[in-house]
Design an enzyme around this catalytic site. Structure first.
Site, PDB file in Angstrom:
ATOM      1  N   GLU A 272       0.838  -1.220   0.000  1.00  0.00           N
ATOM      2  CA  GLU A 272       0.000   0.000   0.000  1.00  0.00           C
ATOM      3  C   GLU A 272       0.861   1.253   0.000  1.00  0.00           C
ATOM      4  O   GLU A 272       0.542   2.241  -0.670  1.00  0.00           O
ATOM      5  CB  GLU A 272      -0.941   0.010   1.200  1.00  0.00           C
ATOM      6  CG  GLU A 272      -1.937  -1.139   1.214  1.00  0.00           C
ATOM      7  CD  GLU A 272      -2.647  -1.307  -0.106  1.00  0.00           C
ATOM      8  OE1 GLU A 272      -3.232  -0.329  -0.595  1.00  0.00           O
ATOM      9  OE2 GLU A 272      -2.607  -2.412  -0.668  1.00  0.00           O
ATOM     10  N   TRP A 275       1.775   1.918  -3.422  1.00  0.00           N
ATOM     11  CA  TRP A 275       0.710   2.558  -4.208  1.00  0.00           C
ATOM     12  C   TRP A 275       0.798   4.083  -4.067  1.00  0.00           C
ATOM     13  O   TRP A 275       0.688   4.824  -5.038  1.00  0.00           O
ATOM     14  CB  TRP A 275      -0.680   2.097  -3.753  1.00  0.00           C
ATOM     15  CG  TRP A 275      -1.174   0.892  -4.477  1.00  0.00           C
ATOM     16  CD1 TRP A 275      -1.255  -0.378  -3.994  1.00  0.00           C
ATOM     17  CD2 TRP A 275      -1.645   0.826  -5.835  1.00  0.00           C
ATOM     18  NE1 TRP A 275      -1.752  -1.220  -4.964  1.00  0.00           N
ATOM     19  CE2 TRP A 275      -2.011  -0.511  -6.095  1.00  0.00           C
ATOM     20  CE3 TRP A 275      -1.813   1.769  -6.855  1.00  0.00           C
ATOM     21  CZ2 TRP A 275      -2.518  -0.930  -7.331  1.00  0.00           C
ATOM     22  CZ3 TRP A 275      -2.316   1.355  -8.079  1.00  0.00           C
ATOM     23  CH2 TRP A 275      -2.664   0.016  -8.311  1.00  0.00           C
ATOM     24  N   TRP A 304     -20.681  11.889 -19.593  1.00  0.00           N
ATOM     25  CA  TRP A 304     -20.976  11.774 -18.163  1.00  0.00           C
ATOM     26  C   TRP A 304     -22.269  12.510 -17.810  1.00  0.00           C
ATOM     27  O   TRP A 304     -22.570  13.563 -18.381  1.00  0.00           O
ATOM     28  CB  TRP A 304     -19.843  12.378 -17.328  1.00  0.00           C
ATOM     29  CG  TRP A 304     -18.500  11.725 -17.496  1.00  0.00           C
ATOM     30  CD1 TRP A 304     -17.419  12.261 -18.142  1.00  0.00           C
ATOM     31  CD2 TRP A 304     -18.074  10.451 -17.000  1.00  0.00           C
ATOM     32  NE1 TRP A 304     -16.347  11.388 -18.084  1.00  0.00           N
ATOM     33  CE2 TRP A 304     -16.718  10.274 -17.391  1.00  0.00           C
ATOM     34  CE3 TRP A 304     -18.691   9.436 -16.275  1.00  0.00           C
ATOM     35  CZ2 TRP A 304     -15.979   9.131 -17.072  1.00  0.00           C
ATOM     36  CZ3 TRP A 304     -17.962   8.301 -15.958  1.00  0.00           C
ATOM     37  CH2 TRP A 304     -16.624   8.152 -16.356  1.00  0.00           C
TER      38      TRP A 304
HETATM   39  C1  LIG Z   1     -11.398   7.079  -4.674  1.00  0.00           C
HETATM   40  C2  LIG Z   1     -10.197   7.075  -3.742  1.00  0.00           C
HETATM   41  C3  LIG Z   1      -9.743   8.263  -3.202  1.00  0.00           C
HETATM   42  C4  LIG Z   1      -8.628   8.280  -2.348  1.00  0.00           C
HETATM   43  N1  LIG Z   1      -8.189   9.481  -1.840  1.00  0.00           N
HETATM   44  C5  LIG Z   1      -7.108   9.511  -1.036  1.00  0.00           C
HETATM   45  C6  LIG Z   1      -6.619  10.740  -0.509  1.00  0.00           C
HETATM   46  O1  LIG Z   1      -7.149  11.829  -0.783  1.00  0.00           O
HETATM   47  N2  LIG Z   1      -5.532  10.713   0.317  1.00  0.00           N
HETATM   48  C7  LIG Z   1      -4.922   9.530   0.626  1.00  0.00           C
HETATM   49  O2  LIG Z   1      -3.956   9.560   1.389  1.00  0.00           O
HETATM   50  N3  LIG Z   1      -5.352   8.362   0.137  1.00  0.00           N
HETATM   51  C8  LIG Z   1      -6.422   8.310  -0.692  1.00  0.00           C
HETATM   52  N4  LIG Z   1      -6.853   7.109  -1.180  1.00  0.00           N
HETATM   53  C9  LIG Z   1      -6.075   5.872  -0.900  1.00  0.00           C
HETATM   54  C10 LIG Z   1      -6.531   5.073   0.338  1.00  0.00           C
HETATM   55  O3  LIG Z   1      -7.909   4.857   0.309  1.00  0.00           O
HETATM   56  C11 LIG Z   1      -6.145   5.784   1.641  1.00  0.00           C
HETATM   57  O4  LIG Z   1      -4.793   6.155   1.604  1.00  0.00           O
HETATM   58  C12 LIG Z   1      -6.352   4.859   2.841  1.00  0.00           C
HETATM   59  O5  LIG Z   1      -7.699   4.454   2.917  1.00  0.00           O
HETATM   60  C13 LIG Z   1      -5.932   5.577   4.113  1.00  0.00           C
HETATM   61  O6  LIG Z   1      -6.185   4.774   5.229  1.00  0.00           O
HETATM   62  P1  LIG Z   1      -5.019   4.170   6.110  1.00  0.00           P
HETATM   63  O7  LIG Z   1      -4.034   5.243   6.448  1.00  0.00           O
HETATM   64  O8  LIG Z   1      -5.638   3.437   7.234  1.00  0.00           O
HETATM   65  O9  LIG Z   1      -4.351   3.169   5.093  1.00  0.00           O
HETATM   66  P2  LIG Z   1      -3.465   1.866   5.324  1.00  0.00           P
HETATM   67  O10 LIG Z   1      -4.217   0.718   4.772  1.00  0.00           O
HETATM   68  O11 LIG Z   1      -2.981   1.752   6.705  1.00  0.00           O
HETATM   69  O12 LIG Z   1      -2.222   2.123   4.341  1.00  0.00           O
HETATM   70  C14 LIG Z   1      -1.076   2.848   4.769  1.00  0.00           C
HETATM   71  C15 LIG Z   1      -0.812   4.036   3.884  1.00  0.00           C
HETATM   72  O13 LIG Z   1      -0.566   3.607   2.551  1.00  0.00           O
HETATM   73  C16 LIG Z   1      -1.084   4.564   1.652  1.00  0.00           C
HETATM   74  N5  LIG Z   1      -2.128   3.938   0.847  1.00  0.00           N
HETATM   75  C17 LIG Z   1      -2.918   2.900   1.194  1.00  0.00           C
HETATM   76  N6  LIG Z   1      -3.738   2.562   0.185  1.00  0.00           N
HETATM   77  C18 LIG Z   1      -3.467   3.416  -0.806  1.00  0.00           C
HETATM   78  C19 LIG Z   1      -3.987   3.582  -2.114  1.00  0.00           C
HETATM   79  N7  LIG Z   1      -4.951   2.781  -2.608  1.00  0.00           N
HETATM   80  N8  LIG Z   1      -3.482   4.568  -2.875  1.00  0.00           N
HETATM   81  C20 LIG Z   1      -2.518   5.377  -2.405  1.00  0.00           C
HETATM   82  N9  LIG Z   1      -1.996   5.280  -1.177  1.00  0.00           N
HETATM   83  C21 LIG Z   1      -2.456   4.304  -0.394  1.00  0.00           C
HETATM   84  C22 LIG Z   1      -1.684   5.672   2.463  1.00  0.00           C
HETATM   85  O14 LIG Z   1      -0.748   6.700   2.596  1.00  0.00           O
HETATM   86  C23 LIG Z   1      -1.965   5.003   3.784  1.00  0.00           C
HETATM   87  O15 LIG Z   1      -1.978   5.923   4.854  1.00  0.00           O
HETATM   88  C24 LIG Z   1      -7.970   7.066  -2.045  1.00  0.00           C
HETATM   89  C25 LIG Z   1      -8.447   5.885  -2.587  1.00  0.00           C
HETATM   90  C26 LIG Z   1      -9.546   5.871  -3.419  1.00  0.00           C
HETATM   91  C27 LIG Z   1     -10.036   4.572  -4.003  1.00  0.00           C
END
Ligand SMILES: Cc1cc2nc3c(=O)[nH]c(=O)nc-3n(C[C@H](O)[C@H](O)[C@H](O)COP(=O)(O)OP(=O)(O)OC[C@H]3O[C@@H](n4cnc5c(N)ncnc54)[C@H](O)[C@@H]3O)c2cc1C
Length: 481
Positions: A272, A275, A304
């Site tokens: 993640e 990503w 759209w």
């Molecule tokens: C439509 C959509 C919009 C999103 N908008 C944002 C946003 O504005 N800001 C944001 O930080 N993330 C965004 N994400 C990615 C992801 O959903 C969040 O980073 C994540 O849910 C944050 O929760 P966590 O810190 O508990 O993640 P964890 O699961 O603990 O992951 C750790 C870190 O990895 C990174 N990460 C995890 N998943 C992703 C991912 N799919 N893409 C990019 N980075 C990721 C984040 O920095 C996250 O804090 C988005 C995803 C989607 C599908």
DNA sequence: AGCCTGTTCGT
DNA sequence: CGAACAGGC
């Protein structure tokens, strides 16, 4: 030291470099009008103010004074910074790079302005584990497929990533007194600070707690929103209270220093982080992302929907699809949403409602405390099938199926939709008309099957255009209707 | 990190 | 009648 979204004293390359050059002072610009233009949410603004306050206390421990100035926009920064540099007899300026177009243009303007004053400005890469631009295909191109990017990222991690920086050493004396009064002019909401306590220590505690208690189960539990099994570190990463480099090293420490094999929870979490890294590298290579351009230009021709009523139902969590509505209410309540639900709600807006992904992207930005252009845009373009390495257009989520798979007992739905709490575990995913009426819950605003058939037809018409370059675009579109 | 439908094989 | 799999979107 000029702080931006790198609000920490640990693992801060620019701060460390500044301190190594001698006596250091720090400045931060609050830019409320620019924040509004960038759709920063009320929550994110409240948190950034709290974090700058916390940072100023951390810096004070090191005898580094922090000056906070309020200007409206980035365009005002170069001159004010040059002024401050003269007043404080600053001889060099240090900052960390940001890759969004306005942020990077601002740093360029600052560098040029200071150059005129014979004050060099030095930029550092802190946001990525490996600086953007360094991961290349064999032919020197930019990776557009995640798995290929990840492979090379992991190969090059040992040689191209930086180590972790400690906090800089304390100065013998403060060169002058700091002043963060300007922060008190920014309106903030208490609620956000109690939901998301700021401070670098808080971020470190949360990271440590995640590594200690949750990372082992991360692979298996991460997709189940009711378990709160993810780190919830994203708001801290967005503001720079914590770096992804620190996260990477913390994860590795729970896996004997390894990042390519071993503990599956650790490996999935690192995936993640990559990503996030991938989307940042992409934004660096394709700054048009910041101009609302889709990666696949032809998808701009999709007709759209501009249905404000449907859009509004989605925003307020009244679509009649419980998992979607619960998720949207989580967003309203926390300024945060679980990743699985971001995909479900984004897919629902762009496929079931066929509403322009940019509407959703903007609304998320306006609501999220972790709003981050690169990740948000990446997530939306993935969901809308307009992105590089996006979900193929025909791979549409069924919101009811997703609900049954990832919230089987309806625990998450009940948390945010108490009006449905009494329904049994089976029907809570898709209440009957009678049940909905009894609960005062809306009927579904769209027929999923019909919507999916229609959106597939639209995308298929696009691929016809793409396959047959001879056919003028306009004709193909009008045939499609 | 998709879902639906149809087929085949087993009970 | 369900599991397992294949194929299409
Ligand atoms: C439509 C959509 C919009 C999103 N908008 C944002 C946003 O504005 N800001 C944001 O930080 N993330 C965004 N994400 C990615 C992801 O959903 C969040 O980073 C994540 O849910 C944050 O929760 P966590 O810190 O508990 O993640 P964890 O699961 O603990 O992951 C750790 C870190 O990895 C990174 N990460 C995890 N998943 C992703 C991912 N799919 N893409 C990019 N980075 C990721 C984040 O920095 C996250 O804090 C988005 C995803 C989607 C599908």
């Amino acid at each position: 030291m000029w702080f931006r979204s790198d609000l920490r004293v640990y693992d801060n390359p620019a701060l460390m470099a500044a301190r190594n050059q001698g006596t250091t002072c720090a400045i931060y610009f609050a830019t409320p009008e620019q924040w509004r233009e960038h759709d920063w949410s009320e929550g994110k603004i409240s948190l950034v103010v709290a974090q700058v306050e916390a940072l100023s206390r951390e810096l004070a421990k090191l005898n580094i004074p922090l000056t906070v100035l309020r200007v409206e926009r980035f365009a005002d920064i170069p001159e004010r910074l040059a002024c401050w540099v003269r007043e404080c007899s600053v001889t060099q300026v240090f900052f960390n790079y940001e890759y969004e177009i306005n942020e990077s243009a601002c740093a360029d303007a600052v560098t040029a302005m200071l150059h005129g004053e014979s004050v060099p400005a030095w930029g550092y890469h802190d946001q990525c584990i490996i600086p953007p631009g360094q991961i290349r295909t064999r032919t020197g191109g930019v990776f557009k497929v995640f798995t290929a990017f990840k492979k090379v990222f992991l190969e090059q991690f040992p040689t191209r990533s930086r180590g972790i920086f400690n906090r800089p050493e304390m100065q013998h004396a403060k060169p002058f007194k700091g002043n963060s009064d300007a922060l008190s002019e920014i309106p903030v909401e208490r609620r956000w600070r109690s939901l998301w306590p700021m401070g670098e220590n808080e971020a470190h505690d949360r990271l440590n707690r995640f590594i200690e208690h949750k990372i082992n189960g991360y692979r298996d539990d991460r997709d189940v929103p009711s378990l709160d099994s993810t780190s919830a570190l994203s708001p801290y990463l967005t503001l720079g209270c914590l770096s992804t480099t620190q996260c990477m090293h913390a994860a590795m420490s729970a896996n004997y220093g390894r990042y390519q094999d071993g503990n599956p929870g650790v490996l999935t979490w690192i995936n993640e982080l990559i990503w996030r890294e991938f989307y940042r590298h992409l934004m660096f290579a394709f700054p048009d992302i910041c101009r609302y351009r889709p990666f696949k230009p032809e998808t701009d021709l999709l007709p759209w929907s501009r249905d404000e009523a449907l859009f509004s139902a989605w925003k307020t969590g009244q679509t009649g699809f419980p998992i979607v509505d619960a998720a949207m209410r989580q967003l309203l309540h926390l300024g945060w949403m679980h990743n699985r639900l971001r995909m479900v709600t984004a897919m629902f807006l762009t496929k079931d409602l066929f509403i322009d992904w940019r509407w959703g992207e903007r609304y998320f930005m306006q609501m999220l405390v972790d709003g981050d252009l690169a990740s948000n845009n990446g997530g939306w373009q993935w969901s809308a099938s307009t992105g590089v390495d996006a979900a193929p257009y025909f791979r549409v989520f069924n919101p009811v199926r997703q609900s049954e798979r990832f919230d089987p007992k309806g625990v998450f739905i009940r948390r945010y939709l108490p009006e449905l709490a009494a329904l049994d575990d089976r029907s809570i995913h898709q209440p009957s008309a009678a049940q909905a009426r009894a609960c005062g819950y809306p009927l579904p605003i769209v027929d999923h099957r019909l919507a999916v058939d229609s959106v597939k037809a639209h995308f298929k018409a696009l691929s016809l255009i793409d396959d047959d370059k001879a056919m003028p675009t306009v004709n193909a579109l009008s045939v499609m209707g």
